[in-house]
Structures are given as C-alpha cells and as structure tokens.
Scaffold this active site. Structure first.
Site, short mmCIF file in Angstrom:
data_model
loop_
_atom_site.label_atom_id
_atom_site.label_comp_id
_atom_site.label_asym_id
_atom_site.label_seq_id
_atom_site.Cartn_x
_atom_site.Cartn_y
_atom_site.Cartn_z
N LYS A 95 61.77 -28.89 29.27
CA LYS A 95 62.83 -29.25 30.21
C LYS A 95 63.04 -30.77 30.26
CE LYS A 95 63.72 -25.01 30.95
NZ LYS A 95 63.26 -23.99 31.87
C1 LIG Z 1 62.97 -22.51 32.17
C2 LIG Z 1 63.80 -21.77 33.13
C3 LIG Z 1 63.27 -21.20 34.28
C4 LIG Z 1 61.80 -21.07 34.53
O1 LIG Z 1 61.12 -22.26 34.51
P1 LIG Z 1 59.52 -22.24 34.47
O2 LIG Z 1 59.14 -23.57 35.02
O3 LIG Z 1 59.14 -22.08 33.02
O4 LIG Z 1 59.05 -21.12 35.30
C5 LIG Z 1 64.14 -20.64 35.20
N1 LIG Z 1 65.46 -20.62 34.99
C6 LIG Z 1 66.01 -21.13 33.88
C7 LIG Z 1 67.49 -21.09 33.72
C8 LIG Z 1 65.20 -21.70 32.89
O5 LIG Z 1 65.74 -22.15 31.76
#
Ligand SMILES: *Cc1c(COP(=O)(O)O)cnc(C)c1O
Length: 416
Positions: free
Chosen positions: A211
């Site tokens: 991210k």
């Molecule tokens: C990555 C992601 C999540 C979950 O994030 P985590 O920190 O891995 O639990 C939720 N929603 C979207 C749209 C994502 O891309």
C-alpha cells in the site's frame, strides 16, 4: 527474500517495492532494543501523528491503530452495530476484505456495480439497492439478500476518491452507517481540504506491504464519533475496558482489568508503529513520486486509442495505475499485453476480480458475471502497472516500451 513462483520469470521490475530507508531501520531497531515490543508508546505516538496529519492537532478525529485494515473494517462494522441478518452494501469492484468483514458478523453482503466508465460505486444503483432493502425487497430486481440495510462501505479505488456527498446523503436519509474503505487512499486530499477516509462514520487505512505507506501488516481506523472510538478501542484488545484498566493502573492494582465483551486481538505492535511513524513522515514525498510516474504513463498512453487512462482526479493518491485497454480499438487482449509484460520481466497485477464473480459470493447470492456489467468490463480490460517510489526513469521507460510494443491497433492489424 520470498522467491517468486517457479513458473513465472523473475520480475526484473517488481510490481511493487516498499520504500524503506535508514530511518525506518533505525526506528525498528530502537524498539527491538527497548525491551517492549507490543502496543505502547510508539503506537500511541503513531495514532496521534496520523490523526494530526489528517485533521490537525486539535481536531476531534481519533485514530486507532490495528494489525490490518481488514481488522479495522471488522471493528468499525461491529462498533456501528452491524449484526446477524443485516445487509452491508459494498462495491463488487474491491478486494475481498471489504465484504468478508460483514460475513464475520453474520450480516449479508449486497454488491453495487461501478458507475459506467468509472472504478468507483454507481450512486444511482447504490440508492436503488438501499431503497429496495428498506422496502423489505431483495437487494436487486433479480434477487440477492434481503434484510435491514445497516452500513455502506464505499471504496476509494486505487486512490481515486469516491464521491462521498451522495453516499452520505443516502446513508443519512435511511439511517445507515458509512465506513470508508480507505485502504488505497492515503493520502487523498479533497478540494475541500478534507482527506478521503475522514468523511464517513469511520474510515479504514491499510499499511499492508504494497500500500501507499506500510508497516508490513497494519491498519488505522479513524473516526470523529467518540462512541465508535471507544467501542473499537475496547474490542481491538479482547474486550478489555481500558478506562477501567487505566483507572486501576494509575493506582496500585496494575494487574486489574474487566472484560466487557468477547473482543478480538487486533492491536498493532510497537515495531510496526515505529515503522509507520517514519513512513508517515515521507507521505508527501512518496505521493509526489507516484504522481511523477503516473504523469509519465499518462503522457505515454494518453494519445494512444488502444488505451483508456485512469480517470483524472487531483486528489488521487495513486496507489494504483489502472490502465484500461479499449477493446473497440485495441487488436490484442488485456491478457496478451500482460503476457508480453511478464515475458519482459515486468511485474503487473489486475485490480480487481469483481467479488460477485468469486465462487463463494456467486453461489451464496446466485449471481451471474454480467449482473454487474461495468465492473466486469473494467476487470476484463484493466492492467495495474508498476508504480512505486524509487522506480528509475529507465525502469519506467521499460514498462512504457513493453506496453506500447504489446499493443496493436485494430486498424493496423487489419492492414497487415
Ligand atoms: C488491501 C485492501 C484491504 C485490506 O487491507 P489489509 O491491511 O491487508 O487487511 C481492504 N480493502 C481494500 C480495497 C484493499 O485493497
């Protein structure tokens, strides 16, 4: 290092690489040597700095660190009172985490299509689904779940802010909670000065490794509602009432606590928080690097009729660069372009395979792939290109070159 799948060629240009510097290394080492690894002062400082980043020092916004955005979404829904038999409304064009958290609580999931040509939710379809559920009908004309519509989870896809005003209007009119899935949108500052994620009843950011900023695994829930904040802070740590805990630890009985609900184990470690604090300091730099890469891609693909650029939005945080093939003009498929990129050792991805096409949801709600045609069309034509701070101009050029070489115009094909 995790070795790539043997069948795939090693990616000379990875799809993503986190930006980790000396500051991150030092911060993590400092915690490792401190003798205290789990939730404590680093996490508290990270929460405070994150809230300040979004809304300034004296704002009513509370930030609560958790071990993933998935945990954060679960906690936020729980704190908003979502329960068995309720319906939670989510875009089909998202990661499975957005929807699965409703199922954790025994609630059903109603999907909404993308607006045509957009990656974000179709507001008219959203309103229709809410109204149908309110009237005791199934979510869609041809079926889907029925029940009390309890919450909407809009997603800011790829960092492109979802238009929140109509979502909030629909939610307020019908008494639904709004939890923003802001996993992609740190930091997306809107024209109003407000950040995506700080508009709904709660917003949830992800610090997963790929991210826009990372703590390895981690997430942050933000809310301006004190009741939601206090419920989340209890439920993220076993349902232990911290207010009681604080009362006693400030005195002599540091061993005393009260469990007021069967909570979860979703707290963030100080190791992760130390990493996050350093990443937060880089947020502006990381964003401008991603913007620079996106501008180069825009310039390279913008005049080529094979492609549709990601929608332009000055508030885009550019978590992703979702380039779409225009099947009307392009003589090769999305998959053929991906194969060429992979042969050139360039990491790519596809965001997203719509949830309504996934076996679990398809079967549970009796859905067909073309029930949500705009999402399906996006999925069939989209490629996420590598876009991470630290990519060299040479690497960016290599990606552009590979995409352009792979793409053939229909008209050019006909002439051959
Ligand atoms: C990555 C992601 C999540 C979950 O994030 P985590 O920190 O891995 O639990 C939720 N929603 C979207 C749209 C994502 O891309």
């Amino acid at each position: 290092m995790i070795k790539p799948d043997k069948a795939a060629p090693p990616a000379a240009i990875p799809f993503h690489r986190p930006f980790i510097g000396k500051e991150e290394e030092d911060a993590v080492l400092r915690v490792l040597r401190s003798g205290w690894l789990t939730t404590a002062s680093e996490t508290l400082a990270f929460e405070k700095e994150f809230a300040e980043f979004l809304m300034g020092a004296d704002a009513p916004l509370v930030a609560l660190a958790v071990n993933s955005a998935t945990s954060g979404l679960h906690l936020a829904l729980e704190a908003c009172g979502v329960r068995q038999g309720d319906v939670v409304i989510v875009p089909t064009y998202t990661f499975t985490a957005t929807a699965e958290v409703a199922r954790y609580l025994g609630a059903e999931v109603a999907f909404v299509d993308c607006a045509k040509g957009s990656f974000n939710i179709d507001q008219a379809a959203l309103e229709k689904t809410v109204t149908r559920l309110k009237n005791g009908l199934t979510a869609y004309e041809n079926g889907g779940p029925a029940g009390r519509p309890a919450a909407i989870i809009p997603v800011h896809f790829g960092g492109i802010p979802c238009n929140m005003a109509p979502v909030m209007d629909i939610a307020r009119e019908h008494g639904l909670a709004v939890i923003e899935d802001a996993a992609h949108s740190f930091p997306s500052k809107l024209e109003s000065g407000v950040y995506a994620g700080a508009i709904g009843d709660a917003g949830v950011f992800s610090f997963y490794a790929t991210k826009t900023m990372t703590t390895g695994e981690g997430g942050m829930v933000v809310t301006q509602n004190p009741k939601i904040a206090s419920r989340i802070s209890v439920m993220r740590c076993h349902g232990i009432d911290r207010a009681v805990w604080n009362r006693y630890t400030s005195g002599k009985a540091s061993w005393y606590y009260e469990v007021i609900a069967p909570g979860f184990k979703y707290n963030m470690t100080d190791i992760a928080a130390a990493l996050g604090r350093q990443q937060l300091k880089r947020a502006g730099m990381l964003l401008s690097e991603r913007k620079k890469i996106a501008a180069l891609y825009d310039r390279a693909f913008g005049k080529n009729p094979c492609f549709i650029l990601p929608p332009h939005d000055p508030a885009n945080s550019y978590h992703l660069y979702p380039l779409r093939i225009n099947p009307a003009n392009c003589g090769v498929s999305r998959n053929q372009i991906i194969e060429k990129l992979q042969a050139d050792k360039i990491g790519v991805s596809v965001h997203f395979i719509p949830l309504h096409t996934m076996p679990y949801y398809k079967k549970r709600y009796n859905l067909k792939d073309d029930d949500f045609p705009a999402a399906l069309e996006n999925f069939l034509n989209v490629i996420s290109l590598p876009m991470w701070p630290g990519m060299t101009n040479e690497q960016i050029e290599k990606v552009i070159d590979s995409v352009l070489k792979a793409s053939v115009l229909k008209s050019a094909k006909g002439n051959n």
